[in-house]
Design an enzyme around this catalytic site. Structure first.
Site, PDB file in Angstrom:
ATOM      1  N   CYS A   1       9.215   3.121   9.114  1.00  0.00           N
ATOM      2  CA  CYS A   1       9.172   4.712   9.579  1.00  0.00           C
ATOM      3  C   CYS A   1       8.143   5.423   9.005  1.00  0.00           C
ATOM      4  CB  CYS A   1      10.543   5.035   8.941  1.00  0.00           C
ATOM      5  SG  CYS A   1      10.680   4.594   7.058  1.00  0.00           S
ATOM      6  N   GLU A  52      17.879   9.271   6.863  1.00  0.00           N
ATOM      7  CA  GLU A  52      16.360   8.941   6.755  1.00  0.00           C
ATOM      8  C   GLU A  52      16.121   8.480   8.200  1.00  0.00           C
ATOM      9  OE1 GLU A  52      14.414   9.623   4.487  1.00  0.00           O
ATOM     10  OE2 GLU A  52      15.412   9.402   2.403  1.00  0.00           O
ATOM     11  N   LYS A  56      27.161  -1.195   5.418  1.00  0.00           N
ATOM     12  CA  LYS A  56      27.180  -1.842   6.613  1.00  0.00           C
ATOM     13  C   LYS A  56      25.521  -2.100   6.739  1.00  0.00           C
ATOM     14  CE  LYS A  56      26.436  -1.063  10.938  1.00  0.00           C
ATOM     15  NZ  LYS A  56      25.784  -1.816  11.136  1.00  0.00           N
ATOM     16  N   GLU A  60       8.041   7.725  18.707  1.00  0.00           N
ATOM     17  CA  GLU A  60       7.866   6.557  17.750  1.00  0.00           C
ATOM     18  C   GLU A  60       8.107   5.331  18.318  1.00  0.00           C
ATOM     19  OE1 GLU A  60      11.464   5.812  15.188  1.00  0.00           O
ATOM     20  OE2 GLU A  60       9.956   5.574  13.552  1.00  0.00           O
TER      21      GLU A  60
HETATM   22  P1  NAD Z   1      19.394   2.329  14.614  1.00  0.00           P
HETATM   23  O1  NAD Z   1      19.683   3.691  14.683  1.00  0.00           O
HETATM   24  O2  NAD Z   1      19.522   1.603  16.158  1.00  0.00           O
HETATM   25  O3  NAD Z   1      20.462   1.533  13.614  1.00  0.00           O
HETATM   26  C1  NAD Z   1      20.600   1.837  12.445  1.00  0.00           C
HETATM   27  C2  NAD Z   1      22.079   1.371  11.858  1.00  0.00           C
HETATM   28  O4  NAD Z   1      23.116   2.266  12.342  1.00  0.00           O
HETATM   29  C3  NAD Z   1      22.265  -0.113  12.079  1.00  0.00           C
HETATM   30  O5  NAD Z   1      23.268  -0.477  10.899  1.00  0.00           O
HETATM   31  C4  NAD Z   1      23.291   0.280  13.233  1.00  0.00           C
HETATM   32  O6  NAD Z   1      24.284  -0.791  13.259  1.00  0.00           O
HETATM   33  C5  NAD Z   1      23.886   1.468  13.012  1.00  0.00           C
HETATM   34  N1  NAD Z   1      24.444   2.430  14.015  1.00  0.00           N
HETATM   35  C6  NAD Z   1      24.186   2.201  15.587  1.00  0.00           C
HETATM   36  N2  NAD Z   1      24.929   2.989  16.236  1.00  0.00           N
HETATM   37  C7  NAD Z   1      25.697   3.505  15.193  1.00  0.00           C
HETATM   38  C8  NAD Z   1      26.843   4.493  15.359  1.00  0.00           C
HETATM   39  N3  NAD Z   1      27.046   4.965  16.651  1.00  0.00           N
HETATM   40  N4  NAD Z   1      27.554   5.048  14.275  1.00  0.00           N
HETATM   41  C9  NAD Z   1      27.227   4.440  13.054  1.00  0.00           C
HETATM   42  N5  NAD Z   1      26.320   3.625  12.874  1.00  0.00           N
HETATM   43  C10 NAD Z   1      25.560   2.912  13.960  1.00  0.00           C
HETATM   44  O7  NAD Z   1      17.985   2.123  13.967  1.00  0.00           O
HETATM   45  P2  NAD Z   1      17.133   0.632  13.991  1.00  0.00           P
HETATM   46  O8  NAD Z   1      16.775   0.282  15.082  1.00  0.00           O
HETATM   47  O9  NAD Z   1      18.245  -0.302  13.224  1.00  0.00           O
HETATM   48  O10 NAD Z   1      15.861   1.079  12.902  1.00  0.00           O
HETATM   49  C11 NAD Z   1      14.685   1.729  13.296  1.00  0.00           C
HETATM   50  C12 NAD Z   1      14.857   3.057  13.025  1.00  0.00           C
HETATM   51  O11 NAD Z   1      15.064   3.559  11.893  1.00  0.00           O
HETATM   52  C13 NAD Z   1      13.728   3.572  13.395  1.00  0.00           C
HETATM   53  O12 NAD Z   1      13.559   5.051  14.043  1.00  0.00           O
HETATM   54  C14 NAD Z   1      12.863   4.005  11.872  1.00  0.00           C
HETATM   55  O13 NAD Z   1      11.999   5.121  12.065  1.00  0.00           O
HETATM   56  C15 NAD Z   1      14.386   4.397  11.202  1.00  0.00           C
HETATM   57  N6  NAD Z   1      14.030   4.314   9.792  1.00  0.00           N
HETATM   58  C16 NAD Z   1      13.732   5.298   9.036  1.00  0.00           C
HETATM   59  C17 NAD Z   1      13.647   5.086   7.488  1.00  0.00           C
HETATM   60  C18 NAD Z   1      13.457   6.320   6.690  1.00  0.00           C
HETATM   61  O14 NAD Z   1      13.781   6.171   5.493  1.00  0.00           O
HETATM   62  N7  NAD Z   1      13.364   7.546   7.196  1.00  0.00           N
HETATM   63  C19 NAD Z   1      13.486   3.750   7.040  1.00  0.00           C
HETATM   64  C20 NAD Z   1      13.789   2.698   8.003  1.00  0.00           C
HETATM   65  C21 NAD Z   1      13.751   2.918   9.375  1.00  0.00           C
END
Ligand code: NAD
Length: 464
Positions: free
Chosen positions: A269, A235, A160, A367
């Site tokens: 990230c 992650e 997803k 962050e």
């Molecule tokens: P987010 O947590 O809002 O969303 C990430 C994913 O989770 C999306 O696909 C979203 O639709 C889904 N999601 C949201 N609510 C959910 C739920 N209740 N249950 C299941 N899935 C759900 O994050 P974002 O804003 O898309 O991305 C930014 C964040 O991602 C930042 O904090 C960044 O640091 C982190 N990130 C980490 C890495 C890593 O490898 N450590 C890599 C990239 C991004």
């Protein structure tokens, strides 16, 4: 309402113009259930594909990605606003991870353990259906980091993507089908996180979740996974330190600091968003940093010389700006200087450098996920390590010094999953990647990537 339509639709917006250019159907819970059932049905046959044949198929998928590289990169530019050169690297990374995973299939060795009365061997058994939930910041590579090794190990995958960036993942699934991946082995379902994502977390037939995104949502994913004791790889967020010692090549440290934090407009990230500089060279470092920051070419991502594009959305721009209000900065932190960015349509933001003599202020601890970096002085090695580790995150970081002993001491002392010395390197498909503390759980990529998509089975065979 059809199964495909029950999750509504989403307009995909070009972040460099703010204009929607296509609409994608969003999966609801029934569509997720149906996809998981198809994935579960496809699992036994995929698991039983001979390793060499599974590897061959993955190589074909990698070749299909390579042949479509310009198109995939173009989709990433349009939906995520990444400069073309970056987007091409991202599509290439997807190809490389698939190839690397294909090569791992026939090398995923078990143990033969000396025991009395027989022989003892271990097998890496695939888990079944793997649910992969990706964020919008690097949709293409992050999808590959799970899909490559999960499929290589014999699992089937339901992916997803983030609401804002579904297009490259949809294209990837199409390419995989055309390359001959059997029906149901890889499915991509755009959908809302709290609907489709949540259903993947809850569905009992999903045996493993790989979640990349914010720490707040990741915590919920981990709690949800506990119900069926699902395996999880998380992650999550980061607030990585770039530690600059007085004995370093200061010119190089300053010239490259913008690359370490402003790549992907800071929506990374691994962004080294806290620069810690030894006090004796603090002012000189800032003098060198200013032209480097002002020189970052923030421009239309399609222009060949663009180094940084826009932020992903208007909401993200507002969030990032919220860190720089007087109220948020407080009495001690202040903006030192900024770079430039286009005016007008699109979610542009200038690279911004904040002086944060107190490392506990909000902008230096949370962050930001935008092109904002803080600069904080430190006194000595112990002070640098203390400030770097005073964070709930532990993903990445850099250490600049010419003293090899110090480089090694500080590398061991900083609590993070990925560090680089005299560089800002985090991600290579051949080396492990992941966080400590609240930055995550488990490792992706590298020689042991398939371990995270298998359970070890031990078999004792009596010879008596
Ligand atoms: P987010 O947590 O809002 O969303 C990430 C994913 O989770 C999306 O696909 C979203 O639709 C889904 N999601 C949201 N609510 C959910 C739920 N209740 N249950 C299941 N899935 C759900 O994050 P974002 O804003 O898309 O991305 C930014 C964040 O991602 C930042 O904090 C960044 O640091 C982190 N990130 C980490 C890495 C890593 O490898 N450590 C890599 C990239 C991004």
């Amino acid at each position: 309402m059809s199964e495909q339509h029950e999750g509504g639709t989403h307009d995909v917006v070009d972040p460099s113009t703010g204009v929607a250019f296509t609409t994608v159907e969003m999966a609801g819970t029934a569509a997720v259930d149906a996809a998981v059932e198809r994935a579960a049905a496809a699992f036994p046959a995929w698991r039983d594909v001979a390793p060499a044949d599974r590897a061959r198929l993955l190589r074909r998928v990698a070749a299909a990605v390579d042949a479509d590289l310009d198109h995939l990169a173009d989709l990433e530019v349009r939906e995520a606003g990444h400069p073309t050169a970056n987007a091409r690297w991202e599509a290439g990374n997807l190809r490389d991870v698939l190839e690397y995973s294909a090569a791992a299939v026939e090398r995923h060795l078990g143990d033969q353990i000396p025991v009395a009365g027989g022989i003892d061997v271990t097998f890496h058994e695939p888990l079944g259906v793997v649910g992969v939930i990706t964020p919008w910041n690097f949709p293409m590579p992050i999808a590959g980091w799970s899909v490559g090794p999960a499929l290589a190990a014999g699992n089937t995958v339901v992916l997803k993507p983030a609401e804002l960036t579904p297009l490259t993942s949809l294209r990837f699934a199409e390419l995989a089908r055309e390359a001959g991946l059997p029906e149901g082995v890889l499915q991509v379902l755009p959908g809302r996180g709290d609907v489709a994502g949540q259903r993947l977390v809850e569905h009992p037939a999903v045996r493993k979740l790989v979640f990349t995104g914010s720490t707040a949502v990741g915590r919920g994913v981990m709690a949800g996974a506990a119900r069926h004791v699902k395996r999880v790889t998380l992650e999550l967020g980061g607030k990585s330190a770039n530690i600059v010692f007085a004995d370093s090549d200061l010119e190089r440290a300053a010239a490259t600091a913008p690359d370490g934090v402003f790549d992907n407009a800071g929506q990374d990230c691994c962004a080294r968003s806290r620069i810690l500089v030894q006090r004796s060279v603090h002012d000189r470092f800032l003098e060198l940093l200013e032209p480097a920051v002002k020189g970052v070419r923030v421009a239309d991502p399609r222009s060949p010389d663009a180094q940084m594009g826009p932020l992903i959305s208007a909401a993200q721009r507002e969030r990032v700006a919220g860190f720089l209000t007087e109220e948020s900065l407080g009495a001690s932190a202040e903006v030192a200087f900024t770079g430039t960015a286009p005016e007008g349509a699109g979610f542009w933001f200038r690279p911004t450098v904040v002086l944060a003599p107190d490392p506990r202020v909000r902008v230096a601890t949370e962050e930001v996920f935008g092109p904002v970096v803080t600069v904080t002085p430190f006194d000595d090695e112990a002070d640098a390590v203390r400030i770097a580790n005073d964070s709930r995150y532990g993903l990445s970081g850099s250490i600049w010094t010419r003293d090899l002993g110090r480089a090694l001491r500080v590398s061991r002392a900083v609590e993070a999953g990925n560090l680089s010395v005299n560089s800002h390197s985090s991600v290579r498909y051949g080396t492990p990647f992941g966080g400590v503390k609240e930055s995550g759980l488990g490792r992706e990529l590298g020689p042991h990537a398939l371990d995270a998509f298998t359970d070890v089975k031990n078999v004792f065979i009596s010879t008596t």
